[in-house]
Design a protein around this motif. Sequence first.
Motif, mmCIF file in Angstrom:
data_model
loop_
_atom_site.group_PDB
_atom_site.id
_atom_site.type_symbol
_atom_site.label_atom_id
_atom_site.label_comp_id
_atom_site.label_asym_id
_atom_site.label_seq_id
_atom_site.Cartn_x
_atom_site.Cartn_y
_atom_site.Cartn_z
ATOM 1 N N PRO A 41 0.939 -1.059 -0.285
ATOM 2 C CA PRO A 41 -0.361 0.337 -0.203
ATOM 3 C C PRO A 41 0.890 1.326 -0.266
ATOM 4 O O PRO A 41 0.021 2.187 0.210
ATOM 5 C CB PRO A 41 -1.037 0.102 0.991
ATOM 6 C CG PRO A 41 -0.001 -1.578 2.295
ATOM 7 C CD PRO A 41 0.752 -1.982 1.201
ATOM 8 N N THR A 42 2.047 0.719 0.063
ATOM 9 C CA THR A 42 3.052 2.535 0.389
ATOM 10 C C THR A 42 3.054 3.340 -0.995
ATOM 11 O O THR A 42 2.834 2.241 -1.936
ATOM 12 C CB THR A 42 4.051 2.172 0.566
ATOM 13 O OG1 THR A 42 5.063 1.044 -0.464
ATOM 14 C CG2 THR A 42 4.829 1.357 1.942
ATOM 15 N N THR A 43 3.399 3.930 -0.954
ATOM 16 C CA THR A 43 4.203 4.199 -2.208
ATOM 17 C C THR A 43 5.218 4.511 -3.047
ATOM 18 O O THR A 43 5.857 5.704 -3.681
ATOM 19 C CB THR A 43 3.549 6.573 -2.361
ATOM 20 O OG1 THR A 43 4.203 6.544 -1.644
ATOM 21 C CG2 THR A 43 2.691 6.633 -2.193
ATOM 22 N N THR A 44 5.842 3.401 -2.686
ATOM 23 C CA THR A 44 7.282 2.864 -2.972
ATOM 24 C C THR A 44 7.212 3.308 -4.567
ATOM 25 O O THR A 44 6.781 3.003 -5.460
ATOM 26 C CB THR A 44 7.885 1.670 -2.767
ATOM 27 O OG1 THR A 44 7.615 1.730 -1.198
ATOM 28 C CG2 THR A 44 9.221 1.846 -3.045
ATOM 29 N N GLY A 45 8.683 3.764 -4.793
ATOM 30 C CA GLY A 45 8.923 4.173 -6.386
ATOM 31 C C GLY A 45 8.229 5.787 -7.276
ATOM 32 O O GLY A 45 8.752 5.975 -8.517
ATOM 33 N N GLU A 46 7.682 5.187 -6.711
ATOM 34 C CA GLU A 46 6.531 7.074 -7.237
ATOM 35 C C GLU A 46 6.895 8.305 -7.023
ATOM 36 O O GLU A 46 7.143 9.251 -7.988
ATOM 37 C CB GLU A 46 4.966 6.464 -6.647
ATOM 38 C CG GLU A 46 4.341 5.759 -6.418
ATOM 39 C CD GLU A 46 2.580 6.014 -5.684
ATOM 40 O OE1 GLU A 46 2.651 7.504 -6.051
ATOM 41 O OE2 GLU A 46 1.650 5.543 -5.675
ATOM 42 N N LYS A 47 7.542 8.539 -5.587
ATOM 43 C CA LYS A 47 8.014 10.167 -5.822
ATOM 44 C C LYS A 47 9.692 9.917 -7.266
ATOM 45 O O LYS A 47 10.028 11.066 -7.546
ATOM 46 C CB LYS A 47 9.316 10.437 -4.538
ATOM 47 C CG LYS A 47 9.548 11.449 -4.376
ATOM 48 C CD LYS A 47 10.003 11.679 -3.251
ATOM 49 C CE LYS A 47 10.704 13.046 -2.871
ATOM 50 N NZ LYS A 47 10.430 13.639 -3.713
ATOM 51 N N TRP A 48 10.315 8.539 -7.323
ATOM 52 C CA TRP A 48 11.652 8.471 -8.130
ATOM 53 C C TRP A 48 10.915 8.745 -9.261
ATOM 54 O O TRP A 48 11.387 9.641 -10.369
ATOM 55 C CB TRP A 48 12.344 6.972 -7.504
ATOM 56 C CG TRP A 48 13.184 6.624 -8.997
ATOM 57 C CD1 TRP A 48 14.742 7.271 -8.307
ATOM 58 C CD2 TRP A 48 13.346 5.886 -9.615
ATOM 59 N NE1 TRP A 48 14.919 6.139 -8.923
ATOM 60 C CE2 TRP A 48 14.623 6.259 -9.932
ATOM 61 C CE3 TRP A 48 12.733 4.957 -10.552
ATOM 62 C CZ2 TRP A 48 15.028 5.486 -11.079
ATOM 63 C CZ3 TRP A 48 12.685 4.496 -11.740
ATOM 64 C CH2 TRP A 48 14.359 4.845 -12.374
ATOM 65 N N LEU A 49 9.772 7.991 -9.354
ATOM 66 C CA LEU A 49 9.287 8.792 -11.742
ATOM 67 C C LEU A 49 9.216 9.756 -11.723
ATOM 68 O O LEU A 49 9.726 10.390 -12.055
ATOM 69 C CB LEU A 49 8.014 7.220 -11.382
ATOM 70 C CG LEU A 49 8.149 6.067 -11.634
ATOM 71 C CD1 LEU A 49 7.003 5.447 -11.666
ATOM 72 C CD2 LEU A 49 8.864 6.096 -13.034
ATOM 73 N N LEU A 74 8.506 3.515 -19.994
ATOM 74 C CA LEU A 74 8.820 2.603 -19.455
ATOM 75 C C LEU A 74 10.341 2.424 -19.782
ATOM 76 O O LEU A 74 11.131 1.049 -19.103
ATOM 77 C CB LEU A 74 8.052 1.837 -18.471
ATOM 78 C CG LEU A 74 6.343 2.621 -18.420
ATOM 79 C CD1 LEU A 74 5.789 1.151 -17.762
ATOM 80 C CD2 LEU A 74 6.591 3.326 -16.759
ATOM 81 N N ALA A 75 10.332 1.668 -20.835
ATOM 82 C CA ALA A 75 11.039 0.577 -21.451
ATOM 83 C C ALA A 75 12.232 1.403 -21.667
ATOM 84 O O ALA A 75 13.725 1.556 -21.523
ATOM 85 C CB ALA A 75 10.560 0.033 -23.119
ATOM 86 N N GLU A 76 12.250 3.006 -22.197
ATOM 87 C CA GLU A 76 13.036 3.425 -22.126
ATOM 88 C C GLU A 76 13.174 4.629 -20.904
ATOM 89 O O GLU A 76 14.608 4.213 -21.100
ATOM 90 C CB GLU A 76 12.470 5.421 -22.813
ATOM 91 C CG GLU A 76 13.793 6.212 -23.070
ATOM 92 C CD GLU A 76 13.249 7.600 -24.504
ATOM 93 O OE1 GLU A 76 13.695 8.296 -24.213
ATOM 94 O OE2 GLU A 76 12.238 6.915 -24.687
ATOM 95 N N ILE A 77 13.080 4.530 -19.747
ATOM 96 C CA ILE A 77 13.209 4.750 -18.601
ATOM 97 C C ILE A 77 14.125 3.118 -18.167
ATOM 98 O O ILE A 77 14.963 4.343 -17.657
ATOM 99 C CB ILE A 77 12.165 4.710 -17.526
ATOM 100 C CG1 ILE A 77 11.265 6.334 -18.034
ATOM 101 C CG2 ILE A 77 12.369 5.234 -15.855
ATOM 102 C CD1 ILE A 77 10.259 7.000 -16.958
#
Length: 112
Positions: A41-49, A74-77
């Motif tokens: 349920p956390t927002t892990t990875g969202e801030k990084w994106l 997403l493939a390019e990232i």
Amino acid sequence: MPAQKAPPSRTRNTPAEPVLEHFYTVAEAAIRLGLRKPEDPTTTGEKWLRDGVNKEGWPCHRMARQLLFSDSDLAEIAQLHRNKKDARSRPRPSRTPLQRRRAASKPAPAAA
């Protein structure tokens, strides 16, 4: 009955048909990239994106006041970060000098 004309082939004057890709929200993109599990349920990875889009200029789409990522985005990232070294990633010593001194000064355990 007249013969049907074949559709014109793609030329410089007739561009290819646009392809509609599947789009993901920031949360779905984080799951798709493997930055977090679907049941988390956390927002892990969202801030990084978000930071990558806003500060680094990573590929994305903004539609209806939402930040969206397509499969090709997403493939390019992922390609941008393939085997990328982090500033913290360097070989770690097996023991620090202090640990080596302490290990050398410890007496051997007595045999039972």
